[in-house]
Structures are given as C-alpha cells and as structure tokens.
Design an enzyme around this catalytic site. Sequence first.
Site, PDB file in Angstrom:
ATOM      1  CE  LYS A 124      -4.451  -1.554   1.660  1.00 21.77           C
ATOM      2  NZ  LYS A 124      -5.601  -1.282   2.515  1.00 21.77           N
ATOM      3  CE  LYS A 203      -6.371  -8.249  -0.918  1.00 21.86           C
ATOM      4  NZ  LYS A 203      -7.559  -8.130  -0.151  1.00 21.86           N
ATOM      5  CE  LYS A 206     -14.089  -3.281   0.999  1.00 16.79           C
ATOM      6  NZ  LYS A 206     -13.065  -3.279   2.069  1.00 16.79           N
TER       7      LYS A 206
HETATM    8  P1  ADP Z   1     -10.093  -4.985   0.537  1.00 17.94           P
HETATM    9  O1  ADP Z   1      -8.761  -5.689   0.464  1.00 17.94           O
HETATM   10  O2  ADP Z   1     -10.903  -5.215  -0.656  1.00 17.94           O
HETATM   11  O3  ADP Z   1      -9.966  -3.516   0.909  1.00 17.94           O
HETATM   12  P2  ADP Z   1     -10.761  -5.480   3.319  1.00 17.94           P
HETATM   13  O4  ADP Z   1      -9.335  -5.169   3.599  1.00 17.94           O
HETATM   14  O5  ADP Z   1     -11.763  -4.566   3.923  1.00 17.94           O
HETATM   15  O6  ADP Z   1     -10.924  -5.604   1.726  1.00 17.94           O
HETATM   16  O7  ADP Z   1     -11.081  -6.973   3.743  1.00 17.94           O
HETATM   17  C1  ADP Z   1     -12.243  -7.435   4.404  1.00 17.94           C
HETATM   18  C2  ADP Z   1     -12.163  -8.941   4.491  1.00 17.94           C
HETATM   19  O8  ADP Z   1     -12.254  -9.520   3.179  1.00 17.94           O
HETATM   20  C3  ADP Z   1     -10.842  -9.451   5.072  1.00 17.94           C
HETATM   21  O9  ADP Z   1     -11.112 -10.565   5.907  1.00 17.94           O
HETATM   22  C4  ADP Z   1     -10.051  -9.874   3.879  1.00 17.94           C
HETATM   23  O10 ADP Z   1      -9.115 -10.887   4.174  1.00 17.94           O
HETATM   24  C5  ADP Z   1     -11.146 -10.390   2.956  1.00 17.94           C
HETATM   25  N1  ADP Z   1     -10.754 -10.276   1.562  1.00 17.94           N
HETATM   26  C6  ADP Z   1     -10.457  -9.129   0.905  1.00 17.94           C
HETATM   27  N2  ADP Z   1     -10.128  -9.382  -0.379  1.00 17.94           N
HETATM   28  C7  ADP Z   1     -10.221 -10.735  -0.554  1.00 17.94           C
HETATM   29  C8  ADP Z   1     -10.003 -11.603  -1.658  1.00 17.94           C
HETATM   30  N3  ADP Z   1      -9.657 -11.133  -2.829  1.00 17.94           N
HETATM   31  N4  ADP Z   1     -10.195 -12.915  -1.482  1.00 17.94           N
HETATM   32  C9  ADP Z   1     -10.574 -13.407  -0.277  1.00 17.94           C
HETATM   33  N5  ADP Z   1     -10.777 -12.636   0.815  1.00 17.94           N
HETATM   34  C10 ADP Z   1     -10.611 -11.313   0.696  1.00 17.94           C
END
Ligand code: ADP
Length: 342
Positions: A124, A203, A206
Amino acid sequence: MTAPLQASPQAQPRVLSGIQPTGEFHIGNWLGAVRTWAQQVAAQAEDLFFCIVDAHAITTEYIPAELHRRIWTMAGDLVACGVDPDRCTLFVQSDVRQHTELAWYLANVTPLGDLSRMTQFKEKSEGREHALVGLFTYPVLMSADILLYRATVVPVGEDQLQHLELARETVRRFNHRFGPIFPEPQPRLSQAPRIMGLDGQTKMSKSKGNTLGLFEERDVFWNKLRGAFTDPQRLRRSDPGRPGVCNIFTMHKAVSTPDEVELTYTECTTAQRGCVDCKKIVMESFDRELVPLRARRAEIAQHPDRLRQALGDGAEKARRIAEETMREVRPAMGLGTGAPAP
Ligand code: ADP
Ligand code: TRP
C-alpha cells in the site's frame, strides 16, 4: 489467595472480524470473509462481534463525506448478507474509543521491525511519497480490535494471516510483561480465502479497481465477469484448461454445486467447455446466491432508522465489553488512577 487471571473468561468462543468501509463490497470480501460471518450468525454457536473499521479506512487518502456514506452502505450490505444485528454484535469501530486507546498501548509492546515486515504496508505504501504513520501502525490497531474483545477466532481472508500472526505475537509479549490478560486469537479461513481480481494478476481488492461488486447491477456484473482473465495458457477453445490456475474455477468451487464443480473440472481439462460457457454457468450460480441478497439489500435501504438503531445498540454492547478489558489493562500496565493508590 487471589484467583489467577483468566485469559478467556467467556463461556462461548468469541469471534471478531472487521471490514473497511472503503470502495465497493466485492465477491472477494464475501467469499473470503463475510459469508463465513453470516454462517456463524446462522449457527449461533459463538459470541459474535463484527466491526466496520472506519479508523482503518483513514490510513490512505479519503474524503470525509464519502467515508461517512460508505459506513452506512457497508452496514446495509453486511446485514443483507446475513450479518443480522439481532443475532450478533455489529458496530462501527470509532464508536468505541477503546480501540484507539488500546492501539496506543499495544504500540508500546510492538517492535518497529515487526511492522516493517508487513507485506500489506509494503504494497500500500509502494509508489506513495507520503505514506502515513497510520498506514504503518495499522496492524497494531487491528490487534487492538481483536484483543479488546479477547476474541479467540478471527474469520478473515488469506491476506490477513500475517497481521493475525503479529496479533498473536503481541499477545505473547503483552502477557509476558503484564500478566495473562489476552488469549491468542486463531484465524479461520473460508473455503475461498483468496479470490483473484478480474485481471487475474493480483488479489481482488477494493483499492485496486479489479472487483466484481456483490450488489452491482446484474448486467454490469456479467459484463465484468465475461471479460475476466482465465488460464493464460488457454489461447484456443481446443486447448485444455488448468482449473488449478483459473480464477473462474475458484469461483465455481465457492458458489456452484459439488456436481457442477466436478463437471466443470472435467469439461475444462478436456476442452469440452469454453471459458465463456464456463462463465455463464458460474453466473447462474451467482444469481442463485445473489438475487435474494440484492432483494434484502433493497428492503434494508427502506429502513435507515432500523440500521441506525442496530449500530447504536451494537456499539453500546461493544463499549461495555471493551471497557471491562481496559479496566484490567490500564492497572496491569501501571497506568491511570483506577487501581488503589500505593
Ligand atoms: P479490501 O482488500 O478489498 O480492501 P478489506 O481489507 O476490507 O478488503 O477486507 C475485508 C475482508 O475480506 C478481510 O477478511 C479480507 O481478508 C477479505 N478479503 C479481501 N479481499 C479478498 C479476496 N480477494 N479474497 C478473499 N478474501 C478477501
Ligand atoms: N485489516 C483487515 C483488512 O484489511 C480489516 C480488519 C481490521 C480486521 N481489524 C480487524 C479483520 C480485526 C479482522 C479482525 O481486511
């Protein structure tokens, strides 16, 4: 003789997890984490805490009014997914001030070197000239989220395992110095702990604009799914595919029936099914799961007052438990005037 401090005084295992109110709620969040939360809510076998982590969302550039709007959107999305606030504690992190308080205390048992090894920080902060201190110390706040409720189970996607390992290490360090106050939390992974983005490269996240939104219009969802990367070596329809490296197969495993998954495997590896047909079938599986969620989402949007009440009640319960913990933490660390004068 005083009884030894219980690391985990609660009867039922306590579960805590969090999600940031940034960007669009996507199928990675759902399949990796939130669907597991909803299953736990349905099972009612554990004491469940789910938190919209707005204080984590300020660690990179953001617009205050937008963050505020997204907190409510995320709350509605979670409830629509089955995170029913009548059957678990659903709350917003910054409504419980003890999170930031404990984060500061934990920062003082966390070595700099541990934080500098965190891959999420490296990713990040990459390319940002002015990465913020908050982004660096973010995992400490996450440890505080978990420890504050003495949670022993933390359902997350694979990308959070490193942060959770740090939280476990923090528990060991804290307990060693100040007494056995916290239990060690364990991660709980779903069957789909890592969904790749539509680009097939990184991966789904968001912040990366490579997402399939859970609540977006069906046509938009389908158009994005249709264009998603599959096995890069499958150039022609007649080439056999490799389900092991195909993100669409990962989605099948998460949303299609076992028979369909088996058939997909066979037809892909023998080139009897093309990628577009395969996507059409997984789209049907998504429809089966998502149509009811979208209907519930629309219904929730009609009642913002209920959501407000639910988050208020959730924060109140969370604050009660958080303050119980802090009432042990402060004197154990020699802080404040709460303990009897020497
Ligand atoms: P992002 O990475 O999209 O900002 P968050 O950090 O808010 O999402 O993650 C919220 C939850 O969703 C966490 O438990 C994270 O491990 C899970 N998560 C986020 N992206 C993925 C993904 N691509 N595959 C599986 N789990 C995910
Ligand atoms: N850091 C997590 C993420 O980016 C979100 C999070 C914050 C979290 N606090 C938490 C997850 C506590 C589990 C437990 O996905």
